[in-house]
Design a protein around this motif. Structure first.
Motif, PDB file in Angstrom:
ATOM      1  N   GLN A   1     -43.220  33.217  70.921  1.00 19.15           N
ATOM      2  CA  GLN A   1     -44.084  32.038  70.833  1.00 19.15           C
ATOM      3  C   GLN A   1     -43.315  30.843  70.267  1.00 19.15           C
ATOM      4  O   GLN A   1     -43.441  29.725  70.749  1.00 19.15           O
ATOM      5  N   ARG A   2     -42.504  31.089  69.254  1.00 17.56           N
ATOM      6  CA  ARG A   2     -41.699  30.008  68.668  1.00 17.56           C
ATOM      7  C   ARG A   2     -40.716  29.441  69.693  1.00 17.56           C
ATOM      8  O   ARG A   2     -40.528  28.222  69.777  1.00 17.56           O
ATOM      9  N   VAL A   3     -40.109  30.321  70.470  1.00 22.46           N
ATOM     10  CA  VAL A   3     -39.163  29.867  71.492  1.00 22.46           C
ATOM     11  C   VAL A   3     -39.891  29.034  72.541  1.00 22.46           C
ATOM     12  O   VAL A   3     -39.434  27.952  72.922  1.00 22.46           O
ATOM     13  N   LEU A   4     -41.046  29.513  72.988  1.00 17.21           N
ATOM     14  CA  LEU A   4     -41.810  28.768  73.998  1.00 17.21           C
ATOM     15  C   LEU A   4     -42.263  27.416  73.464  1.00 17.21           C
ATOM     16  O   LEU A   4     -42.225  26.412  74.180  1.00 17.21           O
ATOM     17  N   GLU A   5     -42.675  27.366  72.208  1.00 20.39           N
ATOM     18  CA  GLU A   5     -43.086  26.103  71.619  1.00 20.39           C
ATOM     19  C   GLU A   5     -41.899  25.154  71.501  1.00 20.39           C
ATOM     20  O   GLU A   5     -42.033  23.954  71.743  1.00 20.39           O
ATOM     21  N   ALA A   6     -40.736  25.681  71.136  1.00 17.36           N
ATOM     22  CA  ALA A   6     -39.541  24.852  71.011  1.00 17.36           C
ATOM     23  C   ALA A   6     -39.132  24.291  72.376  1.00 17.36           C
ATOM     24  O   ALA A   6     -38.777  23.113  72.502  1.00 17.36           O
TER      25      ALA A   6
ATOM     26  N   ARG B   1     -43.172  45.794  65.164  1.00 18.47           N
ATOM     27  CA  ARG B   1     -42.022  45.237  65.860  1.00 18.47           C
ATOM     28  C   ARG B   1     -42.462  44.372  67.050  1.00 18.47           C
ATOM     29  O   ARG B   1     -41.949  43.272  67.257  1.00 18.47           O
ATOM     30  N   ARG B   2     -43.444  44.872  67.808  1.00 14.42           N
ATOM     31  CA  ARG B   2     -43.949  44.098  68.942  1.00 14.42           C
ATOM     32  C   ARG B   2     -44.604  42.800  68.480  1.00 14.42           C
ATOM     33  O   ARG B   2     -44.443  41.758  69.120  1.00 14.42           O
ATOM     34  N   ALA B   3     -45.327  42.843  67.382  1.00 12.13           N
ATOM     35  CA  ALA B   3     -45.960  41.635  66.853  1.00 12.13           C
ATOM     36  C   ALA B   3     -44.901  40.617  66.438  1.00 12.13           C
ATOM     37  O   ALA B   3     -45.037  39.417  66.702  1.00 12.13           O
ATOM     38  N   GLN B   4     -43.843  41.094  65.824  1.00 11.51           N
ATOM     39  CA  GLN B   4     -42.749  40.203  65.430  1.00 11.51           C
ATOM     40  C   GLN B   4     -42.086  39.595  66.663  1.00 11.51           C
ATOM     41  O   GLN B   4     -41.769  38.400  66.679  1.00 11.51           O
ATOM     42  N   ASP B   5     -41.904  40.406  67.712  1.00 13.69           N
ATOM     43  CA  ASP B   5     -41.329  39.895  68.961  1.00 13.69           C
ATOM     44  C   ASP B   5     -42.223  38.826  69.581  1.00 13.69           C
ATOM     45  O   ASP B   5     -41.735  37.823  70.102  1.00 13.69           O
TER      46      ASP B   5
END
Length: 66
Positions: free
Chosen positions: A55-60, A46-50
């Motif tokens: 990371q995707r949000v920060l990249e976006a 779960r933590r890895a998925q979070d």
């Protein structure tokens, strides 16, 4: 001539059979340790998925403002 009566005996599932063997062979402490280990694995996933989602949000956000 009458047909032979059908017996409705439930066939245990493989998982159920494994749990029965486990309960016979392992002490309750070992079962608890195994459950705790599995809970830890699930929590790590779960933590890895979070982390991936963050990371995707920060990249976006970086591509919008960069």
């Amino acid at each position: 001539m009458q047909a032979a009566p059908v017996r409705a005996t439930a066939i245990p599932t493989f998982t159920g059979a494994l749990r029965a063997v486990e309960s016979l062979l392992m002490s309750s402490g070992q079962r608890t340790a195994r459950r705790n280990a599995w809970t830890s694995v699930l929590e790590d996933r779960r933590r890895a998925q979070d982390r991936v989602e963050a990371q995707r949000v920060l990249e976006a956000v970086g591509t919008v403002h960069g």
